[in-house]
Motif scaffolding. Structure first.
Motif, PDB file in Angstrom:
ATOM      1  N   ALA A 165       0.897  -1.168   0.000  1.00 42.58           N
ATOM      2  CA  ALA A 165       0.000   0.000   0.000  1.00 42.58           C
ATOM      3  C   ALA A 165       0.927   1.206   0.000  1.00 42.58           C
ATOM      4  CB  ALA A 165      -0.890  -0.038   1.230  1.00 42.58           C
ATOM      5  N   THR A 166       1.717   1.283  -1.058  1.00 39.18           N
ATOM      6  CA  THR A 166       2.820   2.248  -1.092  1.00 39.18           C
ATOM      7  C   THR A 166       2.487   3.484  -1.933  1.00 39.18           C
ATOM      8  OG1 THR A 166       3.709   0.655  -2.692  1.00 39.18           O
ATOM      9  CG2 THR A 166       4.748   0.715  -0.548  1.00 39.18           C
ATOM     10  N   GLY A 167       1.192   3.722  -2.116  1.00 36.90           N
ATOM     11  CA  GLY A 167       0.766   4.963  -2.773  1.00 36.90           C
ATOM     12  C   GLY A 167       0.995   4.956  -4.275  1.00 36.90           C
ATOM     13  N   ASP A 168       0.967   6.156  -4.843  1.00 37.11           N
ATOM     14  CA  ASP A 168       1.176   6.245  -6.287  1.00 37.11           C
ATOM     15  C   ASP A 168       2.301   7.221  -6.596  1.00 37.11           C
ATOM     16  OD1 ASP A 168       0.089   9.002  -6.891  1.00 37.11           O
ATOM     17  OD2 ASP A 168      -1.617   8.109  -5.864  1.00 37.11           O
ATOM     18  N   GLN A 169       2.704   7.159  -7.850  1.00 38.90           N
ATOM     19  CA  GLN A 169       3.853   7.931  -8.321  1.00 38.90           C
ATOM     20  C   GLN A 169       3.375   8.709  -9.528  1.00 38.90           C
ATOM     21  OE1 GLN A 169       6.744   5.207  -9.753  1.00 38.90           O
ATOM     22  NE2 GLN A 169       8.386   6.111  -8.577  1.00 38.90           N
ATOM     23  N   TYR A 170       2.319   9.489  -9.334  1.00 43.75           N
ATOM     24  CA  TYR A 170       1.639  10.083 -10.481  1.00 43.75           C
ATOM     25  C   TYR A 170       2.495  11.119 -11.193  1.00 43.75           C
ATOM     26  CZ  TYR A 170      -1.808  12.339 -13.357  1.00 43.75           C
ATOM     27  OH  TYR A 170      -2.473  12.839 -14.434  1.00 43.75           O
ATOM     28  N   HIS A 171       2.496  11.051 -12.506  1.00 42.96           N
ATOM     29  CA  HIS A 171       3.024  12.146 -13.311  1.00 42.96           C
ATOM     30  C   HIS A 171       2.332  12.102 -14.670  1.00 42.96           C
ATOM     31  CE1 HIS A 171       5.657  14.898 -15.443  1.00 42.96           C
ATOM     32  NE2 HIS A 171       5.913  15.381 -14.247  1.00 42.96           N
ATOM     33  N   PRO A 172       1.807  13.251 -15.147  1.00 45.17           N
ATOM     34  CA  PRO A 172       1.060  13.228 -16.409  1.00 45.17           C
ATOM     35  C   PRO A 172       1.828  12.569 -17.557  1.00 45.17           C
ATOM     36  CG  PRO A 172       0.881  15.384 -15.374  1.00 45.17           C
ATOM     37  CD  PRO A 172       1.842  14.586 -14.537  1.00 45.17           C
ATOM     38  N   SER A 173       3.148  12.770 -17.603  1.00 43.80           N
ATOM     39  CA  SER A 173       3.904  12.254 -18.752  1.00 43.80           C
ATOM     40  C   SER A 173       3.954  10.726 -18.763  1.00 43.80           C
ATOM     41  CB  SER A 173       5.324  12.806 -18.736  1.00 43.80           C
ATOM     42  OG  SER A 173       5.985  12.315 -17.588  1.00 43.80           O
ATOM     43  N   ARG A 174       3.622  10.080 -17.634  1.00 42.02           N
ATOM     44  CA  ARG A 174       3.644   8.612 -17.609  1.00 42.02           C
ATOM     45  C   ARG A 174       2.395   8.017 -18.250  1.00 42.02           C
ATOM     46  NH1 ARG A 174       5.575   8.978 -12.132  1.00 42.02           N
ATOM     47  NH2 ARG A 174       7.822   9.162 -12.281  1.00 42.02           N
ATOM     48  N   SER A 175       1.400   8.857 -18.516  1.00 44.36           N
ATOM     49  CA  SER A 175       0.198   8.352 -19.186  1.00 44.36           C
ATOM     50  C   SER A 175       0.376   8.567 -20.690  1.00 44.36           C
ATOM     51  CB  SER A 175      -1.029   9.122 -18.685  1.00 44.36           C
ATOM     52  OG  SER A 175      -2.023   9.165 -19.678  1.00 44.36           O
ATOM     53  N   PRO A 176       0.375   7.490 -21.482  1.00 49.31           N
ATOM     54  CA  PRO A 176       0.563   7.660 -22.934  1.00 49.31           C
ATOM     55  C   PRO A 176      -0.486   8.598 -23.536  1.00 49.31           C
ATOM     56  CG  PRO A 176       0.651   5.329 -22.315  1.00 49.31           C
ATOM     57  CD  PRO A 176       0.250   6.081 -21.083  1.00 49.31           C
ATOM     58  N   LEU A 177      -1.727   8.515 -23.025  1.00 48.35           N
ATOM     59  CA  LEU A 177      -2.804   9.373 -23.539  1.00 48.35           C
ATOM     60  C   LEU A 177      -2.455  10.847 -23.333  1.00 48.35           C
ATOM     61  CD1 LEU A 177      -5.886   9.593 -24.468  1.00 48.35           C
ATOM     62  CD2 LEU A 177      -6.391   9.775 -22.033  1.00 48.35           C
ATOM     63  N   LEU A 178      -2.011  11.174 -22.112  1.00 49.99           N
ATOM     64  CA  LEU A 178      -1.711  12.578 -21.796  1.00 49.99           C
ATOM     65  C   LEU A 178      -0.429  13.041 -22.485  1.00 49.99           C
ATOM     66  CD1 LEU A 178      -2.645  12.627 -17.999  1.00 49.99           C
ATOM     67  CD2 LEU A 178      -3.998  13.447 -19.923  1.00 49.99           C
ATOM     68  N   ALA A 179       0.560  12.160 -22.526  1.00 49.23           N
ATOM     69  CA  ALA A 179       1.838  12.547 -23.147  1.00 49.23           C
ATOM     70  C   ALA A 179       1.616  12.933 -24.614  1.00 49.23           C
ATOM     71  CB  ALA A 179       2.836  11.399 -23.026  1.00 49.23           C
ATOM     72  N   ARG A 180       0.801  12.138 -25.318  1.00 47.36           N
ATOM     73  CA  ARG A 180       0.530  12.437 -26.741  1.00 47.36           C
ATOM     74  C   ARG A 180      -0.263  13.733 -26.883  1.00 47.36           C
ATOM     75  NH1 ARG A 180      -0.109   6.839 -27.698  1.00 47.36           N
ATOM     76  NH2 ARG A 180      -2.292   6.974 -27.130  1.00 47.36           N
ATOM     77  N   LEU A 181      -1.239  13.913 -25.976  1.00 47.06           N
ATOM     78  CA  LEU A 181      -2.086  15.116 -26.028  1.00 47.06           C
ATOM     79  C   LEU A 181      -1.242  16.376 -25.801  1.00 47.06           C
ATOM     80  CD1 LEU A 181      -4.901  16.565 -25.866  1.00 47.06           C
ATOM     81  CD2 LEU A 181      -4.896  16.020 -23.435  1.00 47.06           C
ATOM     82  N   ILE A 182      -0.370  16.323 -24.794  1.00 46.71           N
ATOM     83  CA  ILE A 182       0.480  17.478 -24.461  1.00 46.71           C
ATOM     84  C   ILE A 182       1.343  17.840 -25.670  1.00 46.71           C
ATOM     85  CG2 ILE A 182       2.486  18.170 -23.051  1.00 46.71           C
ATOM     86  CD1 ILE A 182       1.192  16.372 -20.781  1.00 46.71           C
ATOM     87  N   ASP A 183       1.873  16.788 -26.275  1.00 44.59           N
ATOM     88  CA  ASP A 183       2.772  16.982 -27.402  1.00 44.59           C
ATOM     89  C   ASP A 183       2.026  17.530 -28.627  1.00 44.59           C
ATOM     90  OD1 ASP A 183       5.355  16.727 -28.384  1.00 44.59           O
ATOM     91  OD2 ASP A 183       4.726  14.966 -29.561  1.00 44.59           O
ATOM     92  N   SER A 184       0.926  16.877 -28.975  1.00 41.27           N
ATOM     93  CA  SER A 184       0.271  17.262 -30.238  1.00 41.27           C
ATOM     94  C   SER A 184      -0.427  18.612 -30.118  1.00 41.27           C
ATOM     95  CB  SER A 184      -0.698  16.177 -30.711  1.00 41.27           C
ATOM     96  OG  SER A 184      -1.775  16.088 -29.821  1.00 41.27           O
ATOM     97  N   CYS A 185      -0.939  18.959 -28.927  1.00 40.44           N
ATOM     98  CA  CYS A 185      -1.656  20.243 -28.792  1.00 40.44           C
ATOM     99  C   CYS A 185      -0.795  21.313 -28.138  1.00 40.44           C
ATOM    100  CB  CYS A 185      -2.945  20.041 -28.000  1.00 40.44           C
ATOM    101  SG  CYS A 185      -4.119  19.013 -28.864  1.00 40.44           S
ATOM    102  N   ARG A 186       0.451  20.999 -27.877  1.00 39.44           N
ATOM    103  CA  ARG A 186       1.398  21.945 -27.259  1.00 39.44           C
ATOM    104  C   ARG A 186       0.779  22.625 -26.040  1.00 39.44           C
ATOM    105  NH1 ARG A 186       5.631  22.527 -30.503  1.00 39.44           N
ATOM    106  NH2 ARG A 186       5.409  21.819 -32.636  1.00 39.44           N
ATOM    107  N   LEU A 187       0.341  21.807 -25.105  1.00 42.20           N
ATOM    108  CA  LEU A 187      -0.339  22.348 -23.925  1.00 42.20           C
ATOM    109  C   LEU A 187       0.681  22.902 -22.928  1.00 42.20           C
ATOM    110  CD1 LEU A 187      -3.029  19.553 -23.474  1.00 42.20           C
ATOM    111  CD2 LEU A 187      -3.321  21.826 -24.456  1.00 42.20           C
ATOM    112  N   PRO A 188       0.334  23.998 -22.231  1.00 39.27           N
ATOM    113  CA  PRO A 188       1.295  24.621 -21.309  1.00 39.27           C
ATOM    114  C   PRO A 188       1.506  23.777 -20.050  1.00 39.27           C
ATOM    115  CG  PRO A 188      -0.833  25.721 -21.176  1.00 39.27           C
ATOM    116  CD  PRO A 188      -0.950  24.722 -22.289  1.00 39.27           C
ATOM    117  N   LEU A 189       2.768  23.689 -19.620  1.00 34.26           N
ATOM    118  CA  LEU A 189       3.112  22.872 -18.451  1.00 34.26           C
ATOM    119  C   LEU A 189       3.849  23.705 -17.413  1.00 34.26           C
ATOM    120  CD1 LEU A 189       4.483  19.678 -20.264  1.00 34.26           C
ATOM    121  CD2 LEU A 189       2.265  19.914 -19.135  1.00 34.26           C
TER     122      LEU A 189
END
Ligand code: FAD
Length: 390
Positions: free
Chosen positions: A310-334
């Protein structure tokens, strides 16, 4: 074309859907709103995890739930004769069965079940007048989209955990069969999930369960100080302009790996009765033995047939393929740490693209990921969208 497509039917997606449908019932009546999830039903992950850890009461007060009206759960409980045993403490934390029944009532009342579809989104892109969402069930076009994809796919796996999906050693967020956990069992993690799981397994297998924690049990009633549930973050954002400073504030205000006083008392009681062993030492490695795992801690070595992390999560948007592609293709601000760069209390990452949950950290603050944050985000999205159309 849809008006709204919400990706993720967990607490956050369902809360946003409920707020939108409450404000404009024609959205669900005319099927202009669609809620999708890769799981078969809304709130599947929530139901599975709360059941798995044997959670009895929510950690959050009874005014935090899916419905836009904060008093709705209390009214529902009264109308349906839920007695005082369904509430805990002065903030009237609801029991898990009551909270679940209330969720079902809200989804039903807002006519959201016919607007739910099981589908996994794998690509999001802009199109004329809105957004194009590719899923394993087909392509949807929508004027507005809400990303409420949660953190469950980002669980923090200890480096020693076998990566072959071993049924005897896994993270609580993984989907392994849980009903017949072997014993003796060791639960790793001193937060709410770890402690509740250890207590639940301890009831099933007295004196057969070890809870391994890295630090002394930390006691806090909520997962962030109560003032963060109000307008404190909004005020702070007016003063703290840089994203890196805001990240520090959020990290300091979150009480990750803490438990409520009630759970703390239960652990001590079970420990004193000899039903539960608590080891305060970090696990350094694990080796397979003939029947049991050999767990090497900093100070001692012990055996277990099952290991539950039960060691929690290690969330980062770039680890999600869906979000990584979206950020890249739409040049979303980070932000410098790679999260959506949002204005304080604005959930719009781009025109018609809204976020809730961890993606809303920099707009909502320390409570962004819990039910209070889901309510704040839902209200903001509904308000912001209304202003765009007026
Ligand atoms: C055991 C436990 C107890 C908790 N108790 C409380 C509490 O009492 N009070 C409180 O305020 N908070 C609590 N929390 C914290 C938080 O409120 C919950 O974790 C909550 O479930 C988070 O909701 P979510 O919608 O962000 O995430 P999730 O429940 O993970 O929902 C996200 C959904 O998105 C779906 N999804 C992801 N990617 C895609 C995709 N590409 N396509 C389609 N669907 C997708 C997933 O299948 C998932 O169903 C608790 C957390 C846990 C783990």
């Amino acid at each position: 074309m849809l008006e709204w497509l919400i990706i993720g039917a967990g607490i956050h997606g369902c809360t946003t859907a409920a707020h939108l449908a409450y404000a404009d019932p024609s959205l669900t009546r005319d099927k202009k709103l669609l809620l999708i999830d890769s799981e078969a039903k809304p709130l599947s992950a929530w139901d599975r995890l709360t059941e798995r850890v044997g959670m009895k009461y929510l950690r959050s007060p009874g005014v935090h739930h899916l419905h836009p009206d904060a008093r709705d759960l209390f009214r529902f409980a009264k109308r349906n004769d839920y007695d005082l045993n369904h509430f805990s403490g002065t903030s009237r934390k609801p029991s898990v069965p009551l909270f679940r029944r209330h969720c079902a009532k809200v989804l039903d009342e807002m006519n959201l079940m016919p607007c739910f579809e099981q589908a996994s989104a794998f690509h999001i892109d802009r199109c004329a007048d809105g957004w194009r969402i590719e899923t394993d069930q087909g392509i949807f076009f929508t004027r507005q989209v809400v990303l409420a994809t949660g953190t469950k796919e980002h669980c923090q796996l200890p480096s020693w955990l076998p990566s072959n999906g071993d049924q005897r050693a896994f993270h609580l967020h993984q989907k392994q069969e849980f009903s017949s956990v072997a014993h003796p069992a060791t639960v790793i993690g001193g937060g709410m999930s770890g402690v509740q799981t250890a207590l639940e397994l301890g009831r099933r297998y007295p004196s057969q369960v070890t809870l391994a924690i890295r630090h002394p049990l930390r006691v806090w009633e909520y997962d962030s100080a109560p003032e963060w549930m109000g307008g404190k973050y909004k005020q702070l954002c007016r003063r703290v302009s840089t994203f890196s400073e805001r990240r520090n504030v959020i990290s300091r205000a979150r009480r990750t790996g803490s438990i409520t006083k009630n759970l703390y008392r239960q652990v001590r009681r079970e420990q004193n009765l000899g039903h539960l062993e608590v080891k305060q030492e970090a696990v350094q490695s694990v080796a397979p033995g003939t029947a049991n795992w050999l767990i090497h801690g900093e100070k001692t070595t012990w055996e277990a047939r099952a290991i539950l992390c039960a060691t929690g999560d290690q969330y980062h948007p770039s680890r999600s393929p869906l979000l990584a592609r979206l950020i890249d293709s739409c040049r979303l601000p980070l932000t410098p740490c790679g999260y959506p760069a949002l204005a304080s209390h604005s959930l719009a990452w781009a025109e018609g693209l809204y976020v809730s949950g961890p993606l809303a950290d920099f707009a909502i603050g320390p409570t962004a990921r819990n039910i209070s944050g889901a309510r704040t985000a839902a209200a903001c999205i509904q308000q912001e969208a209304r202003h765009v159309f007026i």
